[in-house]
Scaffold this active site. Structure first.
Site, PDB file in Angstrom:
ATOM      1  CB  VAL A  32      -0.965   0.034   1.214  1.00 19.74           C
ATOM      2  CG1 VAL A  32      -1.890  -1.155   1.209  1.00 19.74           C
ATOM      3  CG2 VAL A  32      -0.188   0.115   2.531  1.00 19.74           C
ATOM      4  CE  LYS A  33       3.774   1.826   4.534  1.00 11.58           C
ATOM      5  NZ  LYS A  33       3.013   0.622   4.869  1.00 11.58           N
TER       6      LYS A  33
END
Length: 411
Positions: free
Chosen positions: A196-197
């Protein structure tokens, strides 16, 4: 309209880079990892960066390298993901939690009051991508009075001569503080490249070294690299190159096995090459569109995305709702979800979690952390979001707020 919270950024360039790795015949740690490390070092303006398989592994490695052990204390914010404290616990040390400020960053006054002769490390956390107040943090660890309390045990602790400042920059790759990028702001910084980064390797992390003299960062990189490979003096890629004694190796440290494979690094390599010019500007576009909408809503407390010193990485958009309870916040989230928009909460403060409650931490000791948590809703923010989707999210949040709070007002 269905809008997911945070899908990974995957385009044809990323697919091509991964396929190239698979076709190369080498998928574990090798040339792609080294290329990715070099790109991170250039981007952050540090001399050396070491890739690992997660933020958590990287933090554990740094703490062990510094000699953190049972009986030691490491100061962390109460408002962060559990990995920040779990890395400390994995080294046998005690996480000393302190409260945060209204901007989500660790409260430096609370840090100073918590420092003892057992304090070895401070881990500030850049929640949502907003850098902490690093000038004040660096001034604190270099203060003569604070340094006089420091009681070194290990070789590296004696060498540094003070508390280590280890930045948890899991959210803040690409953020700036006084024109310096995260990675360059503390002794050591650990990044996350989880799915998710802003930049992802599916799973992964990196350690950026910015240690002062007399440390030589290149030498510490070499040592830490051995630690990621069970303390083995030759990695598999080097051994595979052939030669009469290429198979020979030694084990010189009681290391870990936390190296990043080329297959993962390939994703990050393709992303970082377009991060400044494409990925980050698109995240900024989404964040600024939220700011423009919610700035006109008296019930909305906007996050700081930039100020005179700092620019966020726009990793999260942590909207806070004024004058509501935790229960009302949860009702608003349910309303938003019913309309097809996925949102989140960052984070549940650690003292609210069973593990930490059982260890004796009490939520009432961290009032600002609880207040932020009880009113926070993280909205989707990623490059693929179109303007009309952002506008839809804004409308849904506003309608959901009015439905929950308006209904209660009318009772």
């Amino acid at each position: 309209m269905k809008i997911p919270f945070s899908p990974p950024y995957i385009d044809q360039d990323i697919i091509n880079e991964v396929v190239d790795t698979m076709k190369s015949g080498w998928i574990t740690t090798g040339p792609k990892v080294k290329a990715f490390e070099d790109e991170i070092s250039r981007f952050t303006d540090v001399d050396n960066t070491l890739c690992v398989n997660s933020w958590t592994s990287g933090a554990i490695l740094v703490l062990k390298w510094f000699g953190v052990k049972k009986g030691d204390e490491v100061i962390v914010p109460a408002y962060t993901y559990c990995a920040t404290a779990l890395a400390v616990i994995r080294c046998g040390a005690t996480p000393v939690m302190v409260d945060v400020k209204e901007d989500f960053t660790i409260d430096i006054d609370k840090i100073e009051a918590s420092i003892t002769e057992r304090t070895k490390v401070i881990i500030p956390v850049d929640i949502a991508g907003l850098p902490c107040h690093y000038k004040e943090l660096n001034d604190l660890v270099n203060n003569k009075k604070i340094k006089s309390k420091f009681s070194p045990d290990s070789e590296n602790q004696h060498k540094l001569g003070r508390i280590l400042l280890l930045a948890d920059a899991a959210h803040s790759f690409g953020a700036n503080y006084e024109k310096l990028r995260t990675g360059k702001l503390t002794d050591i910084t650990v990044f996350s490249f989880h799915a998710v980064k802003n930049v992802t390797t599916a799973e992964g992390g990196a350690i950026s070294l910015n240690l002062p003299a007399p440390f030589q960062n290149a030498e510490e990189y070499r040592v830490l690299r051995l630690w990621t490979l069970n303390g083995q003096t030759k990695d598999a890629f080097t051994k595979s190159q052939g030669g009469g004694n290429s198979w020979q190796y030694d084990i010189v440290f009681p290391g870990l096995k936390i190296n990043m494979p080329d297959l993962c690094a390939a994703m990050g390599l393709a992303q970082i090459r377009k991060y400044s010019g494409q990925i980050l500007p698109e995240r900024i576009r989404v964040g600024e569109r939220y700011q423009a909408f919610f700035n006109n809503k008296p019930w909305a407390q906007l996050p700081i995305l930039k100020d005179d010193q700092r620019t966020s990485s726009y990793h999260l958009y942590p909207l806070k709702i004024r004058n509501i309870s935790e229960g009302q916040r949860n009702e608003i989230i349910n309303e938003i979800a019913d309309k097809g928009v996925s949102v989140n909460v960052h984070f549940i403060p650690m003292p609210m979690l069973t593990l930490f409650k059982d260890l004796g931490y009490k939520m009432e000791d961290y009032p600002v952390s609880y207040d932020i948590y009880s009113r926070e809703i993280s909205l989707p923010i990623y490059p693929e979001l179109k303007d009309d989707q952002v506008d839809f999210i804004c409308k849904v949040v506003e309608e959901s707020y009015e439905r929950v709070i308006g209904n209660e007002t009318n009772i």
